[in-house]
Each structure stands twice: as C-alpha cells, then as structure tokens.
Design an enzyme around this catalytic site. Structure first.
Site, PDB file in Angstrom:
ATOM      1  N   SER A 288       0.842  -1.191   0.000  1.00 25.56           N
ATOM      2  CA  SER A 288       0.000   0.000   0.000  1.00 25.56           C
ATOM      3  C   SER A 288       0.877   1.240   0.000  1.00 25.56           C
ATOM      4  O   SER A 288       1.995   1.223   0.545  1.00 25.56           O
ATOM      5  CB  SER A 288      -0.901   0.019   1.239  1.00 25.56           C
ATOM      6  OG  SER A 288      -1.582   1.262   1.352  1.00 25.56           O
TER       7      SER A 288
ATOM      8  N   TYR B 277      -1.687  -1.198  10.099  1.00 22.16           N
ATOM      9  CA  TYR B 277      -1.771  -1.509   8.669  1.00 22.16           C
ATOM     10  C   TYR B 277      -0.530  -1.026   7.930  1.00 22.16           C
ATOM     11  O   TYR B 277       0.056  -1.764   7.126  1.00 22.16           O
ATOM     12  CB  TYR B 277      -3.019  -0.855   8.083  1.00 22.16           C
ATOM     13  CG  TYR B 277      -3.209  -1.045   6.600  1.00 22.16           C
ATOM     14  CD1 TYR B 277      -3.757  -2.226   6.094  1.00 22.16           C
ATOM     15  CD2 TYR B 277      -2.882  -0.036   5.699  1.00 22.16           C
ATOM     16  CE1 TYR B 277      -3.957  -2.386   4.729  1.00 22.16           C
ATOM     17  CE2 TYR B 277      -3.077  -0.190   4.345  1.00 22.16           C
ATOM     18  CZ  TYR B 277      -3.617  -1.367   3.862  1.00 22.16           C
ATOM     19  OH  TYR B 277      -3.816  -1.524   2.513  1.00 22.16           O
TER      20      TYR B 277
END
Length: 254
Positions: free
Chosen positions: A145, A160
C-alpha cells in the site's frame, strides 16, 4: 525456462465483487491463466471461479481459506496443485485495513492485522514458492500500500502501515534469495482505489480531498491495480524482481 502455456495463478482475496482480487483473477483468466481463487468468503470465491470459467473458458477453483490459519493454507494449496495445471503465479491480494488510532491500538488488533497482512502472506508464499523453485519458474506479486511509504493518511493507520511496509521488505529479501531459481518477486502499492473499503468508510468530503491531491485527477479502479499485477505475472516481466510499483495516481509524490 519457457513460460508454460498451461499455467495456474493463485489469487487470494478474490471473493469480493468490487475488490482488487476479483479484478486480478478476471484479467488473468482473460489472458489464458487457469485461476484458483482463495478467500475467507468461500461462497464468494466459488462465485468468482464459476464466472471465470463461464466468461473465459479456463479451469478455475474457488476455495474457502482463512489466510491466518496455516493448516487451511496447506489444504487449499494442495487441492490447487492436485486439480489445476502447474502453479506459475501467486497474487497475494488478501488483506485487512485498520483505522484504529495508535493510543487505542491493542495487541489483539495488532496481531489480527499482522496475522493476515504479513504472517499469512509469508506462510502461503513459502508453501507456493517451494513448488515454483522446484519447477524452475514462478511469479509472485504481493499487494502492499502507499500507506507503507507515506505512513497511512488515507484510511488505515499504524498497524496496517507497518504490516504493509513489512510486505515490501519481505518482497525484496525473497527476490534476492530465490531469483536464481527462475522465480520473480514483486510488489504493487495501491493508493486510493474504488473498492468497498473506500466506498463504505470514507466520507464524500474526504474522497473529494483525495482526488484534489492526486496528479492523476481521479480515484483508481481495481482494474488499474490488476493490470499491473497481471503484467508482473506475465512472460514479459522475467527481468523484473524486487521492485515496488506504485499504482496510486501520483499520491506517493506528496
């Protein structure tokens, strides 16, 4: 070694109708790959697989698999290897977000995110690449990401971002270790993509802010990410390994 004509790709996280995993599975099937769709949502995985066979005429298999459970990974991969042609590609797409602020983050949430976003990815990749190395050819592409590079900032936060950053280190180290066996290992780092996460959790005001900040001037689609994954898994990407491709409309520039 020549690229096998009859080849299978394993795609995790392909059960969601609007997700990157499903778009990836569909594009690979359109390019002639047989596809195994593995997802914690077994019904969704089966539906995706049936659609691939109907639309593209390839062999497909949809299986329920909780990537946080090593025994389920072993069972799923063993079935894929028994029922479909040679596994050449692995797309690690499955993952979970986490918007929990740092001082509200407990070990249970930290462990949940890491169990899925990096530990499960490790277990699955190790299992699949053993076969790839033995066969002398393989392609691994993992979804990280832009949050791993920017420290969050879209929806998810510390846990995350840390797990997705681990995916990048994992990718580079594994590429170095098994490259001599004909297996490439790469990552993609999506930015704002129009999936259920973005559609269901971000306010309209936040979406407008994101688009304003993007040089590309729009939010990405699952197909944008899938196209990069499919290229990296294809025959023309054999000299690309240990790389991270940003598919984020230029967000990483800021």
């Amino acid at each position: 070694m020549s690229f096998p004509v009859e080849r299978t790709a394993i795609v995790t996280g392909g059960g969601s109708p609007r997700g990157i995993g499903r778009a990836t599975a569909d594009l690979l099937a359109a390019q002639g790959w047989h596809v195994a769709v593995l997802d914690i949502d077994g019904a969704g995985a089966e539906e995706t697989a049936a659609s691939l066979t109907e639309r593209h005429g390839v062999a497909s298999l949809g299986l329920a698999m909780d990537i946080a459970r090593p025994e389920e990974i072993e069972a799923a991969v063993s079935r894929v290897e028994a029922e479909l042609p040679q596994v050449v590609g692995l797309a690690n797409v499955a993952g979970v977000p986490s918007p929990v602020p740092f001082f509200e983050l407990d070990l249970a949430e930290w462990d949940r995110v890491f169990a899925i976003d990096i530990r499960g990815l490790f277990v699955l990749t190790q299992r699949v690449t053993r076969t790839m190395v033995a066969n002398g050819i393989g392609r691994v592409v993992s979804v990280s990401s832009v949050s791993a590079q920017r420290g969050g900032g879209i929806y998810s936060r510390v846990s995350y971002s840390a797990a997705k950053a681990a995916v990048l280190g994992f990718t580079r180290a594994l590429a170095r270790e098994i490259g001599e066996h004909g297996v490439t290992v790469n990552a993609v780092a999506p930015g704002p993509i129009d999936t259920d996460i973005m559609g269901g959790t971000l306010s309209e005001e936040r979406k407008r802010e994101l688009v304003t900040a993007l040089p590309a001037g729009r939010v990405g689609t699952p197909r944008d990410v899938a196209a990069t994954i499919a290229f990296l898994m294809g025959p023309d990407a054999g000299y690309i390994t240990g790389a991270t491709y940003n598919v984020d409309g230029g967000l990483h520039i800021f």
